[in-house]
Scaffold this motif. Sequence first.
Motif, PDB file in Angstrom:
ATOM      1  N   LYS A 275      -8.557  -2.614   9.213  1.00 33.18           N
ATOM      2  CA  LYS A 275      -9.445  -1.843   8.337  1.00 33.18           C
ATOM      3  C   LYS A 275      -9.104  -0.364   8.368  1.00 33.18           C
ATOM      4  O   LYS A 275      -9.125   0.312   7.339  1.00 33.18           O
ATOM      5  CB  LYS A 275     -10.902  -2.047   8.747  1.00 33.18           C
ATOM      6  N   THR A 276      -8.774   0.150   9.546  1.00 33.44           N
ATOM      7  CA  THR A 276      -8.419   1.560   9.671  1.00 33.44           C
ATOM      8  C   THR A 276      -7.145   1.870   8.897  1.00 33.44           C
ATOM      9  O   THR A 276      -7.079   2.872   8.183  1.00 33.44           O
ATOM     10  CB  THR A 276      -8.240   1.937  11.153  1.00 33.44           C
ATOM     11  N   LEU A 277      -6.145   1.020   9.006  1.00 30.83           N
ATOM     12  CA  LEU A 277      -4.888   1.248   8.292  1.00 30.83           C
ATOM     13  C   LEU A 277      -5.081   1.174   6.781  1.00 30.83           C
ATOM     14  O   LEU A 277      -4.509   1.973   6.032  1.00 30.83           O
ATOM     15  CB  LEU A 277      -3.826   0.251   8.743  1.00 30.83           C
ATOM     16  N   VAL A 278      -5.888   0.235   6.313  1.00 23.75           N
ATOM     17  CA  VAL A 278      -6.157   0.124   4.874  1.00 23.75           C
ATOM     18  C   VAL A 278      -6.890   1.366   4.382  1.00 23.75           C
ATOM     19  O   VAL A 278      -6.551   1.944   3.350  1.00 23.75           O
ATOM     20  CB  VAL A 278      -6.965  -1.159   4.569  1.00 23.75           C
ATOM     21  N   THR A 279      -7.896   1.813   5.134  1.00 31.40           N
ATOM     22  CA  THR A 279      -8.650   3.001   4.746  1.00 31.40           C
ATOM     23  C   THR A 279      -7.761   4.228   4.714  1.00 31.40           C
ATOM     24  O   THR A 279      -7.823   5.027   3.776  1.00 31.40           O
ATOM     25  CB  THR A 279      -9.828   3.219   5.721  1.00 31.40           C
ATOM     26  N   LEU A 280      -6.914   4.386   5.712  1.00 30.28           N
ATOM     27  CA  LEU A 280      -6.003   5.530   5.728  1.00 30.28           C
ATOM     28  C   LEU A 280      -5.000   5.464   4.583  1.00 30.28           C
ATOM     29  O   LEU A 280      -4.674   6.482   3.977  1.00 30.28           O
ATOM     30  CB  LEU A 280      -5.268   5.608   7.067  1.00 30.28           C
ATOM     31  N   GLY A 281      -4.516   4.271   4.271  1.00 33.19           N
ATOM     32  CA  GLY A 281      -3.564   4.115   3.165  1.00 33.19           C
ATOM     33  C   GLY A 281      -4.186   4.467   1.834  1.00 33.19           C
ATOM     34  O   GLY A 281      -3.601   5.203   1.030  1.00 33.19           O
ATOM     35  N   ILE A 282      -5.401   3.973   1.583  1.00 31.01           N
ATOM     36  CA  ILE A 282      -6.087   4.287   0.323  1.00 31.01           C
ATOM     37  C   ILE A 282      -6.408   5.774   0.267  1.00 31.01           C
ATOM     38  O   ILE A 282      -6.263   6.417  -0.777  1.00 31.01           O
ATOM     39  CB  ILE A 282      -7.358   3.434   0.180  1.00 31.01           C
ATOM     40  N   GLY A 283      -6.833   6.334   1.384  1.00 23.65           N
ATOM     41  CA  GLY A 283      -7.126   7.763   1.428  1.00 23.65           C
ATOM     42  C   GLY A 283      -5.892   8.604   1.150  1.00 23.65           C
ATOM     43  O   GLY A 283      -5.952   9.602   0.430  1.00 23.65           O
ATOM     44  N   TYR A 284      -4.754   8.196   1.696  1.00 25.49           N
ATOM     45  CA  TYR A 284      -3.514   8.945   1.480  1.00 25.49           C
ATOM     46  C   TYR A 284      -3.094   8.882   0.016  1.00 25.49           C
ATOM     47  O   TYR A 284      -2.712   9.899  -0.559  1.00 25.49           O
ATOM     48  CB  TYR A 284      -2.394   8.393   2.366  1.00 25.49           C
ATOM     49  N   VAL A 285      -3.176   7.702  -0.572  1.00 24.69           N
ATOM     50  CA  VAL A 285      -2.790   7.555  -1.981  1.00 24.69           C
ATOM     51  C   VAL A 285      -3.723   8.377  -2.878  1.00 24.69           C
ATOM     52  O   VAL A 285      -3.275   9.068  -3.791  1.00 24.69           O
ATOM     53  CB  VAL A 285      -2.790   6.063  -2.386  1.00 24.69           C
ATOM     54  N   SER A 286      -5.012   8.319  -2.598  1.00 21.58           N
ATOM     55  CA  SER A 286      -5.975   9.083  -3.398  1.00 21.58           C
ATOM     56  C   SER A 286      -5.737  10.575  -3.252  1.00 21.58           C
ATOM     57  O   SER A 286      -5.731  11.321  -4.232  1.00 21.58           O
ATOM     58  CB  SER A 286      -7.406   8.759  -2.974  1.00 21.58           C
ATOM     59  N   TYR A 287      -5.540  11.030  -2.028  1.00 24.06           N
ATOM     60  CA  TYR A 287      -5.319  12.448  -1.779  1.00 24.06           C
ATOM     61  C   TYR A 287      -4.024  12.919  -2.434  1.00 24.06           C
ATOM     62  O   TYR A 287      -3.981  13.989  -3.044  1.00 24.06           O
ATOM     63  CB  TYR A 287      -5.274  12.735  -0.278  1.00 24.06           C
ATOM     64  N   THR A 288      -2.972  12.114  -2.332  1.00 18.50           N
ATOM     65  CA  THR A 288      -1.685  12.504  -2.916  1.00 18.50           C
ATOM     66  C   THR A 288      -1.777  12.610  -4.429  1.00 18.50           C
ATOM     67  O   THR A 288      -1.286  13.571  -5.025  1.00 18.50           O
ATOM     68  CB  THR A 288      -0.598  11.481  -2.530  1.00 18.50           C
ATOM     69  N   GLY A 289      -2.436  11.648  -5.074  1.00 18.56           N
ATOM     70  CA  GLY A 289      -2.594  11.690  -6.527  1.00 18.56           C
ATOM     71  C   GLY A 289      -3.453  12.852  -6.972  1.00 18.56           C
ATOM     72  O   GLY A 289      -3.135  13.551  -7.935  1.00 18.56           O
ATOM     73  N   LEU A 290      -4.546  13.083  -6.260  1.00 19.39           N
ATOM     74  CA  LEU A 290      -5.434  14.186  -6.594  1.00 19.39           C
ATOM     75  C   LEU A 290      -4.750  15.520  -6.357  1.00 19.39           C
ATOM     76  O   LEU A 290      -4.897  16.455  -7.146  1.00 19.39           O
ATOM     77  CB  LEU A 290      -6.717  14.087  -5.761  1.00 19.39           C
ATOM     78  N   ASP A 291      -3.974  15.614  -5.288  1.00 25.00           N
ATOM     79  CA  ASP A 291      -3.245  16.844  -4.994  1.00 25.00           C
ATOM     80  C   ASP A 291      -2.219  17.137  -6.086  1.00 25.00           C
ATOM     81  O   ASP A 291      -2.068  18.286  -6.515  1.00 25.00           O
ATOM     82  CB  ASP A 291      -2.559  16.728  -3.639  1.00 25.00           C
ATOM     83  N   ALA A 292      -1.521  16.122  -6.547  1.00 25.59           N
ATOM     84  CA  ALA A 292      -0.544  16.320  -7.618  1.00 25.59           C
ATOM     85  C   ALA A 292      -1.225  16.793  -8.904  1.00 25.59           C
ATOM     86  O   ALA A 292      -0.724  17.687  -9.588  1.00 25.59           O
ATOM     87  CB  ALA A 292       0.219  15.027  -7.872  1.00 25.59           C
ATOM     88  N   LEU A 293      -2.372  16.202  -9.222  1.00 24.95           N
ATOM     89  CA  LEU A 293      -3.105  16.586 -10.422  1.00 24.95           C
ATOM     90  C   LEU A 293      -3.583  18.035 -10.351  1.00 24.95           C
ATOM     91  O   LEU A 293      -3.407  18.814 -11.298  1.00 24.95           O
ATOM     92  CB  LEU A 293      -4.296  15.652 -10.626  1.00 24.95           C
ATOM     93  N   ILE A 294      -4.163  18.411  -9.235  1.00 19.49           N
ATOM     94  CA  ILE A 294      -4.677  19.772  -9.089  1.00 19.49           C
ATOM     95  C   ILE A 294      -3.534  20.780  -9.049  1.00 19.49           C
ATOM     96  O   ILE A 294      -3.626  21.859  -9.638  1.00 19.49           O
ATOM     97  CB  ILE A 294      -5.580  19.862  -7.846  1.00 19.49           C
ATOM     98  N   THR A 295      -2.434  20.449  -8.384  1.00 21.46           N
ATOM     99  CA  THR A 295      -1.273  21.353  -8.348  1.00 21.46           C
ATOM    100  C   THR A 295      -0.710  21.559  -9.743  1.00 21.46           C
ATOM    101  O   THR A 295      -0.345  22.688 -10.118  1.00 21.46           O
ATOM    102  CB  THR A 295      -0.198  20.781  -7.409  1.00 21.46           C
ATOM    103  N   LEU A 296      -0.637  20.498 -10.532  1.00 24.68           N
ATOM    104  CA  LEU A 296      -0.131  20.606 -11.898  1.00 24.68           C
ATOM    105  C   LEU A 296      -1.035  21.500 -12.747  1.00 24.68           C
ATOM    106  O   LEU A 296      -0.550  22.378 -13.467  1.00 24.68           O
ATOM    107  CB  LEU A 296      -0.026  19.220 -12.534  1.00 24.68           C
ATOM    108  N   ASN A 297      -2.355  21.295 -12.644  1.00 23.20           N
ATOM    109  CA  ASN A 297      -3.280  22.122 -13.417  1.00 23.20           C
ATOM    110  C   ASN A 297      -3.209  23.584 -12.998  1.00 23.20           C
ATOM    111  O   ASN A 297      -3.239  24.482 -13.842  1.00 23.20           O
ATOM    112  CB  ASN A 297      -4.713  21.609 -13.263  1.00 23.20           C
TER     113      ASN A 297
END
Length: 104
Positions: free
Chosen positions: A27-49
């Motif tokens: 469960k910890t690994l799944v949560t960290l993986g989803i969190g990393y993917v979400s953070y990376t996508g959100l970071d890319a979006l905000i950096t682009l804007n």
Amino acid sequence: MALPLAAGLAGWIVAGLASGVGQIVAKTLVTLGIGYVSYTGLDALITLNEAQILTLIQTLPPTAVQLLGVLKVGTCIRIVFSALMMRATLFGLNEGVIKRMQVT
């Protein structure tokens, strides 16, 4: 007589913990993986804007760009986007569970 009973009880406790640890780790690994993917996508979006806004500011007349530089508008924009990133990160986490993020 008490020693075999204690050893058996300790064996049961260790076996129970070992079976539960696998689920906790998964469960910890799944949560960290989803969190990393979400953070990376959100970071890319905000950096682009942020990059687009700063590029548009550079297209203004030189006097306006100088004035905005004196007013530190670029720094203010970066602070606002950092705050948005933190809000989205904290809003997405609720009691250790990642919720579905919606742009409001």
